[in-house]
Design a protein around this motif. Structure first.
Motif, short mmCIF file in Angstrom:
data_model
loop_
_atom_site.label_atom_id
_atom_site.label_comp_id
_atom_site.label_asym_id
_atom_site.label_seq_id
_atom_site.Cartn_x
_atom_site.Cartn_y
_atom_site.Cartn_z
N LEU A 46 0.82 -1.20 0.00
CA LEU A 46 0.00 0.00 0.00
C LEU A 46 0.86 1.26 0.00
O LEU A 46 0.60 2.20 -0.76
CB LEU A 46 -0.94 0.00 1.22
CG LEU A 46 -1.90 -1.20 1.32
CD1 LEU A 46 -2.78 -1.06 2.54
CD2 LEU A 46 -2.74 -1.33 0.06
N PHE A 47 1.91 1.29 0.84
CA PHE A 47 2.77 2.47 0.90
C PHE A 47 3.60 2.60 -0.38
O PHE A 47 3.87 3.72 -0.84
CB PHE A 47 3.67 2.42 2.13
CG PHE A 47 2.97 2.84 3.39
CD1 PHE A 47 2.68 4.17 3.63
CD2 PHE A 47 2.59 1.91 4.34
CE1 PHE A 47 2.02 4.57 4.79
CE2 PHE A 47 1.93 2.29 5.50
CZ PHE A 47 1.64 3.63 5.73
N THR A 48 4.02 1.47 -0.93
CA THR A 48 4.74 1.51 -2.21
C THR A 48 3.85 2.08 -3.30
O THR A 48 4.29 2.89 -4.13
CB THR A 48 5.22 0.10 -2.59
OG1 THR A 48 6.12 -0.39 -1.60
CG2 THR A 48 5.92 0.12 -3.95
N SER A 49 2.59 1.69 -3.28
CA SER A 49 1.64 2.19 -4.28
C SER A 49 1.42 3.69 -4.13
O SER A 49 1.31 4.41 -5.14
CB SER A 49 0.30 1.45 -4.14
OG SER A 49 0.47 0.06 -4.34
N VAL A 50 1.36 4.17 -2.91
CA VAL A 50 1.22 5.61 -2.67
C VAL A 50 2.43 6.36 -3.23
O VAL A 50 2.30 7.43 -3.84
CB VAL A 50 1.03 5.91 -1.17
CG1 VAL A 50 1.12 7.41 -0.91
CG2 VAL A 50 -0.30 5.37 -0.68
N ALA A 51 3.63 5.78 -3.02
CA ALA A 51 4.85 6.41 -3.54
C ALA A 51 4.79 6.51 -5.07
O ALA A 51 5.13 7.55 -5.66
CB ALA A 51 6.08 5.61 -3.10
N PHE A 52 4.36 5.43 -5.74
CA PHE A 52 4.20 5.48 -7.19
C PHE A 52 3.17 6.54 -7.57
O PHE A 52 3.34 7.28 -8.55
CB PHE A 52 3.73 4.11 -7.71
CG PHE A 52 4.84 3.16 -8.03
CD1 PHE A 52 5.46 3.19 -9.27
CD2 PHE A 52 5.26 2.23 -7.11
CE1 PHE A 52 6.48 2.30 -9.58
CE2 PHE A 52 6.29 1.33 -7.40
CZ PHE A 52 6.90 1.37 -8.64
N GLY A 53 2.08 6.62 -6.80
CA GLY A 53 1.04 7.60 -7.09
C GLY A 53 1.53 9.03 -6.99
O GLY A 53 1.16 9.89 -7.80
#
Length: 390
Positions: free
Chosen positions: A351-358
């Motif tokens: 989830l946090f990795t996805s936020v970083a990509f976002g």
């Protein structure tokens, strides 16, 4: 599909990379969880469904993160830093202990474990990007600029390093890169490095996991003399890679998944090479390199310092983490607990990795809108402040 694509903005290559990594992750996790499913009297499909839910949740977070103006994250970073320090301290004292390390806390009600260092990485990078941007005119002022930067980096580093040294070292390295890009003087950067070296020495020789660090380094430097139990993971990973050949054994045909302790997380790259061969391993490396290249283009094209620093910090963090994981799998470094971004099975880390990509895509979206004449409804935002909504 066209409606979905029309609502997604930002670098299309990064969106493609995210989709490729997510699909590959589902294949790898499904293949690698058979043994753990058998031991826990579950089916591999249960783990697959759980991982699919996390991937879907991550994609949703990525979508909403990229739709939010990246300048909002400057204001959010202050709140995140205020929460991060006490949360890391709480984790060290009261967190769930796994392998002699307190890295997780359990979220009430949903009973989901949460690795606080994931939040800390996001918080520190966004905070440094904001601080370096706001303090540019006084960047060499020790009291106004240097001390807040050094204090935040040192505090987060020591609190993470006591339980997770590898993550702390990577985050420290990313912080130094941001300081260099942010035009901090060489003298001040050397002082930060010296402080980091002192803290690192204390953690290695006096920290609660000093014996673990010593045994892992010994197993890496002298595998022939090391305790077989300490070098077991690394040896099984090398066997997986050696038997994979050039084209691999094929999806789902891994045998080392039955011996590797964590073939679905820490050593997922070894399993990928075993099943997809050296060619598959090279393709995965190229995917992360293309991601880094696209992020560098975003950094250089960003008209605002905050956007450039934000994209640089997050992209460096994700790429360094990816190559650290792969280096461990192929025997180029001592064993760590670093997952492969968007590929390893995980919960909150995805989830946090996805936020970083976002967030990176949000910076890219802003660049696109300015090239196309901008959004007429867009409000002007001061870097580091949360703009009024509505």
């Amino acid at each position: 599909m066209n409606q979905v694509l029309s609502k997604t903005k930002g670098d299309r290559w990064i969106w493609l990379i995210v989709i490729l990594l997510s699909v590959w992750s589902l294949l790898a996790v499904y293949s690698s969880t058979g043994t753990i499913a058998y031991k826990n009297d579950k089916s591999a499909e249960q783990y697959l469904i759980k991982h699919l839910v996390m991937i879907a949740g991550g994609l949703a977070l990525m979508y909403f993160s990229h739709k939010l103006d990246y300048r909002y994250y400057g204001g959010i970073s202050k709140v995140l830093m205020i929460l991060t320090i006490p949360l890391l301290l709480y984790t060290l004292i009261f967190g769930n202990q796994v392998n002699e390390a307190n890295r997780w806390v359990t979220i009430p009600v949903i009973n989901q474990t949460f690795q606080t260092s994931d939040l800390a990485k996001l918080a520190l990078i966004t905070f440094l990007a904001r601080t370096l941007t706001k303090k540019q005119e006084r960047i060499k002022d020790v009291k106004q600029a240097f001390l807040p930067i050094m204090g935040s980096v040192s505090a987060v580093f020591i609190l993470i390093a006591l339980a997770n040294l590898s993550t702390a070292l990577m985050l420290f390295g990313v912080s130094i890169l941001l300081l260099i890009i942010g035009r901090i003087s060489i003298k001040q950067i050397l002082i930060v490095c010296l402080a980091g070296a002192v803290l690192l020495t204390g953690v290695i020789f006096l920290g609660p996991r000093r014996k673990t660090y010593a045994s892992r380094i010994e197993a890496y430097m002298h595998p022939e003399k090391a305790d077989p139990d300490k070098s077991f993971q690394a040896n099984q990973s090398k066997i997986a890679i050696a038997t994979g050949g050039f084209l691999g054994k094929g999806p789902g045909n891994s045998t080392q998944r039955n011996f590797l302790p964590h073939p679905y997380s820490d050593f997922v790259y070894a399993l990928i090479i075993e099943e997809y061969g050296l060619m598959g391993g090279i393709v995965l490396v190229i995917i992360y390199l293309v991601f880094l290249y696209r992020c560098i283009l975003i950094v250089t094209a960003s008209p605002k310092a905050f956007g450039a620093l934000l994209a640089a910090g997050l992209s460096f963090s994700l790429t360094i983490q990816a190559f650290a994981n792969m280096a461990v799998a192929v025997g180029l470094g001592p064993v760590t607990g670093v997952p492969l971004p968007l590929v390893s099975m995980g919960g909150t880390s995805i989830l946090f990795t996805s936020v970083a990509f976002g967030i990176i895509l949000s910076v890219s979206r802003d660049i696109e809108e300015k090239k196309n004449g901008g959004d007429p409804d867009e409000k002007k935002v001061v870097v580091g402040e949360i703009p009024a909504v509505g």
